[in-house]
Design a protein around this motif. Structure first.
Motif, PDB file in Angstrom:
ATOM      1  N   VAL A   4      25.923  74.095 117.690  1.00 27.54           N
ATOM      2  CA  VAL A   4      26.959  73.463 116.878  1.00 27.54           C
ATOM      3  C   VAL A   4      26.693  73.721 115.399  1.00 27.54           C
ATOM      4  N   LEU A   5      25.433  73.578 115.000  1.00 28.16           N
ATOM      5  CA  LEU A   5      25.075  73.837 113.601  1.00 28.16           C
ATOM      6  C   LEU A   5      25.320  75.293 113.224  1.00 28.16           C
ATOM      7  N   LEU A   6      24.999  76.202 114.116  1.00 33.92           N
ATOM      8  CA  LEU A   6      25.221  77.623 113.868  1.00 33.92           C
ATOM      9  C   LEU A   6      26.713  77.940 113.747  1.00 33.92           C
ATOM     10  N   ILE A   7      27.538  77.330 114.573  1.00 32.31           N
ATOM     11  CA  ILE A   7      28.989  77.544 114.508  1.00 32.31           C
ATOM     12  C   ILE A   7      29.539  77.011 113.187  1.00 32.31           C
ATOM     13  N   ILE A   8      29.112  75.833 112.806  1.00 31.29           N
ATOM     14  CA  ILE A   8      29.585  75.245 111.545  1.00 31.29           C
ATOM     15  C   ILE A   8      29.130  76.087 110.361  1.00 31.29           C
ATOM     16  N   LEU A   9      27.874  76.504 110.358  1.00 33.38           N
ATOM     17  CA  LEU A   9      27.353  77.340 109.284  1.00 33.38           C
ATOM     18  C   LEU A   9      28.083  78.679 109.222  1.00 33.38           C
ATOM     19  N   SER A  10      28.380  79.253 110.364  1.00 32.31           N
ATOM     20  CA  SER A  10      29.118  80.510 110.411  1.00 32.31           C
ATOM     21  C   SER A  10      30.526  80.337 109.849  1.00 32.31           C
ATOM     22  N   PHE A  11      31.185  79.247 110.179  1.00 30.35           N
ATOM     23  CA  PHE A  11      32.529  78.973 109.673  1.00 30.35           C
ATOM     24  C   PHE A  11      32.519  78.797 108.157  1.00 30.35           C
ATOM     25  N   VAL A  12      31.529  78.063 107.645  1.00 28.02           N
ATOM     26  CA  VAL A  12      31.422  77.842 106.203  1.00 28.02           C
ATOM     27  C   VAL A  12      31.152  79.161 105.482  1.00 28.02           C
ATOM     28  N   ALA A  13      30.257  79.972 106.026  1.00 26.51           N
ATOM     29  CA  ALA A  13      29.948  81.256 105.404  1.00 26.51           C
ATOM     30  C   ALA A  13      31.170  82.176 105.414  1.00 26.51           C
ATOM     31  N   HIS A  14      31.881  82.197 106.525  1.00 24.79           N
ATOM     32  CA  HIS A  14      33.086  83.025 106.630  1.00 24.79           C
ATOM     33  C   HIS A  14      34.130  82.585 105.606  1.00 24.79           C
ATOM     34  N   THR A  15      34.353  81.295 105.488  1.00 22.73           N
ATOM     35  CA  THR A  15      35.320  80.766 104.526  1.00 22.73           C
ATOM     36  C   THR A  15      34.904  81.104 103.096  1.00 22.73           C
ATOM     37  N   PHE A  16      33.614  80.960 102.796  1.00 17.91           N
ATOM     38  CA  PHE A  16      33.109  81.262 101.458  1.00 17.91           C
ATOM     39  C   PHE A  16      33.272  82.740 101.130  1.00 17.91           C
ATOM     40  N   LEU A  17      32.921  83.616 102.050  1.00 20.13           N
ATOM     41  CA  LEU A  17      33.037  85.046 101.813  1.00 20.13           C
ATOM     42  C   LEU A  17      34.499  85.470 101.674  1.00 20.13           C
ATOM     43  N   LEU A  18      35.378  84.891 102.471  1.00 26.22           N
ATOM     44  CA  LEU A  18      36.796  85.204 102.381  1.00 26.22           C
ATOM     45  C   LEU A  18      37.374  84.755 101.038  1.00 26.22           C
ATOM     46  N   ALA A  19      36.981  83.589 100.589  1.00 29.60           N
ATOM     47  CA  ALA A  19      37.442  83.106  99.280  1.00 29.60           C
ATOM     48  C   ALA A  19      36.930  84.019  98.167  1.00 29.60           C
ATOM     49  N   GLY A  20      35.688  84.447  98.256  1.00 28.23           N
ATOM     50  CA  GLY A  20      35.139  85.369  97.267  1.00 28.23           C
ATOM     51  C   GLY A  20      35.860  86.705  97.259  1.00 28.23           C
ATOM     52  N   LEU A  21      36.186  87.209  98.434  1.00 27.35           N
ATOM     53  CA  LEU A  21      36.915  88.469  98.528  1.00 27.35           C
ATOM     54  C   LEU A  21      38.303  88.346  97.922  1.00 27.35           C
ATOM     55  N   LYS A  22      38.992  87.256  98.200  1.00 24.02           N
ATOM     56  CA  LYS A  22      40.313  87.048  97.610  1.00 24.02           C
ATOM     57  C   LYS A  22      40.225  86.945  96.090  1.00 24.02           C
ATOM     58  N   PHE A  23      39.200  86.266  95.592  1.00 22.95           N
ATOM     59  CA  PHE A  23      39.002  86.151  94.151  1.00 22.95           C
ATOM     60  C   PHE A  23      38.805  87.526  93.521  1.00 22.95           C
ATOM     61  N   LEU A  24      37.983  88.361  94.137  1.00 21.91           N
ATOM     62  CA  LEU A  24      37.735  89.696  93.605  1.00 21.91           C
ATOM     63  C   LEU A  24      38.994  90.557  93.659  1.00 21.91           C
ATOM     64  N   MET A  25      39.766  90.435  94.733  1.00 23.07           N
ATOM     65  CA  MET A  25      40.991  91.227  94.847  1.00 23.07           C
ATOM     66  C   MET A  25      42.008  90.832  93.786  1.00 23.07           C
ATOM     67  N   VAL A  26      42.190  89.533  93.591  1.00 18.23           N
ATOM     68  CA  VAL A  26      43.139  89.072  92.572  1.00 18.23           C
ATOM     69  C   VAL A  26      42.662  89.491  91.190  1.00 18.23           C
ATOM     70  N   GLY A  27      41.377  89.377  90.930  1.00 14.69           N
ATOM     71  CA  GLY A  27      40.832  89.794  89.639  1.00 14.69           C
ATOM     72  C   GLY A  27      41.011  91.284  89.405  1.00 14.69           C
ATOM     73  N   TRP A  28      40.771  92.094  90.439  1.00  9.13           N
ATOM     74  CA  TRP A  28      40.930  93.540  90.315  1.00  9.13           C
ATOM     75  C   TRP A  28      42.371  93.896  89.964  1.00  9.13           C
ATOM     76  N   PHE A  29      43.329  93.303  90.681  1.00 10.68           N
ATOM     77  CA  PHE A  29      44.724  93.633  90.416  1.00 10.68           C
ATOM     78  C   PHE A  29      45.182  93.099  89.065  1.00 10.68           C
TER      79      PHE A  29
END
Length: 77
Positions: A4-29
């Motif tokens: 359960v902890l691994l699933i939650i940690l994986s979800f948080v990491a995925h959300t964080f990385l996705l938010a970072g990627l969106k931030f970089l894409m918007v900044g690039w454009f």
């Protein structure tokens, strides 16, 4: 419990990385759009330079567009 902890940690990491990627894409454009606006406004042959730099930025940032860009350039040559 570990699973359960691994699933939650994986979800948080995925959300964080996705938010970072969106931030970089918007900044690039945003940066490239402002660059194009400055080139068009401040230079007499701004349209030609904007097309030139737009092709370079598009070519480097969007590999899926490479074939299209090459086809358009080949068709116009």
């Amino acid at each position: 419990m570990k699973t359960v902890l691994l699933i939650i940690l994986s979800f948080v990491a995925h959300t964080f990385l996705l938010a970072g990627l969106k931030f970089l894409m918007v900044g690039w454009f945003t940066v490239t759009t402002k660059l194009m606006e400055n080139v068009l406004v401040n230079v007499p042959d701004g349209a030609d330079r904007a097309i030139f730099w737009g092709r370079i930025l598009g070519f480097t940032s969007h590999p899926m567009l490479w074939i299209f860009i090459l086809a358009v350039n080949y068709g116009n040559s």
